[in-house]
Write a protein that holds these residues in place. Structure first.
Motif, mmCIF file in Angstrom:
data_model
loop_
_atom_site.group_PDB
_atom_site.id
_atom_site.type_symbol
_atom_site.label_atom_id
_atom_site.label_comp_id
_atom_site.label_asym_id
_atom_site.label_seq_id
_atom_site.Cartn_x
_atom_site.Cartn_y
_atom_site.Cartn_z
ATOM 1 N N SER A 30 0.826 -1.202 0.000
ATOM 2 C CA SER A 30 0.000 0.000 0.000
ATOM 3 C C SER A 30 0.866 1.260 0.000
ATOM 4 O O SER A 30 0.602 2.197 -0.754
ATOM 5 N N LEU A 31 1.892 1.283 0.839
ATOM 6 C CA LEU A 31 2.762 2.457 0.901
ATOM 7 C C LEU A 31 3.473 2.703 -0.419
ATOM 8 O O LEU A 31 3.677 3.851 -0.811
ATOM 9 N N LEU A 32 3.867 1.643 -1.091
ATOM 10 C CA LEU A 32 4.576 1.788 -2.360
ATOM 11 C C LEU A 32 3.629 1.965 -3.551
ATOM 12 O O LEU A 32 4.084 2.211 -4.667
ATOM 13 N N GLY A 33 2.334 1.826 -3.319
ATOM 14 C CA GLY A 33 1.388 1.888 -4.427
ATOM 15 C C GLY A 33 1.562 0.713 -5.355
ATOM 16 O O GLY A 33 1.356 0.821 -6.563
ATOM 17 N N CYS A 34 1.945 -0.416 -4.793
ATOM 18 C CA CYS A 34 2.257 -1.615 -5.566
ATOM 19 C C CYS A 34 0.975 -2.339 -5.970
ATOM 20 O O CYS A 34 0.142 -2.630 -5.112
ATOM 21 N N PRO A 35 0.838 -2.653 -7.241
ATOM 22 C CA PRO A 35 -0.415 -3.237 -7.719
ATOM 23 C C PRO A 35 -0.669 -4.687 -7.296
ATOM 24 O O PRO A 35 -1.812 -5.100 -7.213
ATOM 25 N N ASP A 36 0.381 -5.458 -7.033
ATOM 26 C CA ASP A 36 0.151 -6.860 -6.699
ATOM 27 C C ASP A 36 1.335 -7.460 -5.939
ATOM 28 O O ASP A 36 2.428 -6.897 -5.923
ATOM 29 N N GLN A 37 1.083 -8.611 -5.330
ATOM 30 C CA GLN A 37 2.086 -9.291 -4.513
ATOM 31 C C GLN A 37 3.302 -9.719 -5.344
ATOM 32 O O GLN A 37 4.438 -9.638 -4.885
ATOM 33 N N GLY A 38 3.089 -10.138 -6.576
ATOM 34 C CA GLY A 38 4.197 -10.565 -7.427
ATOM 35 C C GLY A 38 5.183 -9.445 -7.697
ATOM 36 O O GLY A 38 6.399 -9.639 -7.665
ATOM 37 N N THR A 39 4.660 -8.257 -7.964
ATOM 38 C CA THR A 39 5.517 -7.097 -8.204
ATOM 39 C C THR A 39 6.295 -6.747 -6.945
ATOM 40 O O THR A 39 7.500 -6.490 -6.995
ATOM 41 N N LEU A 40 5.614 -6.769 -5.785
ATOM 42 C CA LEU A 40 6.277 -6.468 -4.528
ATOM 43 C C LEU A 40 7.396 -7.477 -4.256
ATOM 44 O O LEU A 40 8.505 -7.094 -3.860
ATOM 45 N N ASP A 41 7.133 -8.748 -4.500
ATOM 46 C CA ASP A 41 8.163 -9.779 -4.318
ATOM 47 C C ASP A 41 9.341 -9.547 -5.254
ATOM 48 O O ASP A 41 10.504 -9.708 -4.872
ATOM 49 N N SER A 42 9.055 -9.151 -6.476
ATOM 50 C CA SER A 42 10.101 -8.858 -7.452
ATOM 51 C C SER A 42 10.962 -7.692 -6.978
ATOM 52 O O SER A 42 12.197 -7.736 -7.057
ATOM 53 N N TRP A 43 10.327 -6.650 -6.477
ATOM 54 C CA TRP A 43 11.072 -5.499 -5.959
ATOM 55 C C TRP A 43 11.921 -5.900 -4.766
ATOM 56 O O TRP A 43 13.049 -5.455 -4.625
ATOM 57 N N ARG A 44 11.378 -6.762 -3.914
ATOM 58 C CA ARG A 44 12.134 -7.209 -2.738
ATOM 59 C C ARG A 44 13.396 -7.973 -3.167
ATOM 60 O O ARG A 44 14.415 -7.904 -2.498
#
Length: 121
Positions: A30-44
């Motif tokens: 939410s803080l990053l405005g990330c559209p989905d869990q997959g994208t967040l995992d990729s960024w991590r």
């Protein structure tokens, strides 16, 4: 450095701060405005070749909030814990800062940053 060169270090720092603030994965997204869990995992994992400017702005707010808290509070646990504690100031209406920014996104980040900057004056 270009914005994209700042993306990797910015995300790594964001994830370290999110651990200190004990943010859930949902709150991080939410803080990053990330559209989905997959994208967040990729960024991590460090895959941030095409990070949108909005994400960098959000990271910048988080870094500013973190710095302000560590300037206001001399104790690291107190500074990091502030984000999770309910706050009676009108801006927060009894919510914690982490809840406010997770609910309100970039506007919430900007409001918390402005609130803390006013405390520093």
């Amino acid at each position: 450095m270009t914005e994209q060169e700042l993306a990797g270090p910015g995300l790594r720092t964001f994830f370290r701060i999110s651990e200190k603030w004990q943010m859930s994965v949902v709150q991080q997204g939410s803080l990053l405005g990330c559209p989905d869990q997959g994208t967040l995992d990729s960024w991590r994992r460090g895959d941030c070749a095409h990070l949108h400017r909005d994400v960098l702005i959000r990271i910048s707010y988080v870094l500013g909030i973190y710095k302000a808290l560590h300037t206001i509070f001399p104790n690291e646990l107190q500074a990091d814990g502030w984000m999770r504690r309910p706050n009676s100031a009108p801006l927060f209406a009894g919510r914690s800062a982490i809840d406010l920014v997770a609910e309100e996104g970039v506007e919430g980040l900007a409001a918390v940053r402005k609130y803390l900057d006013a405390q520093l004056d």
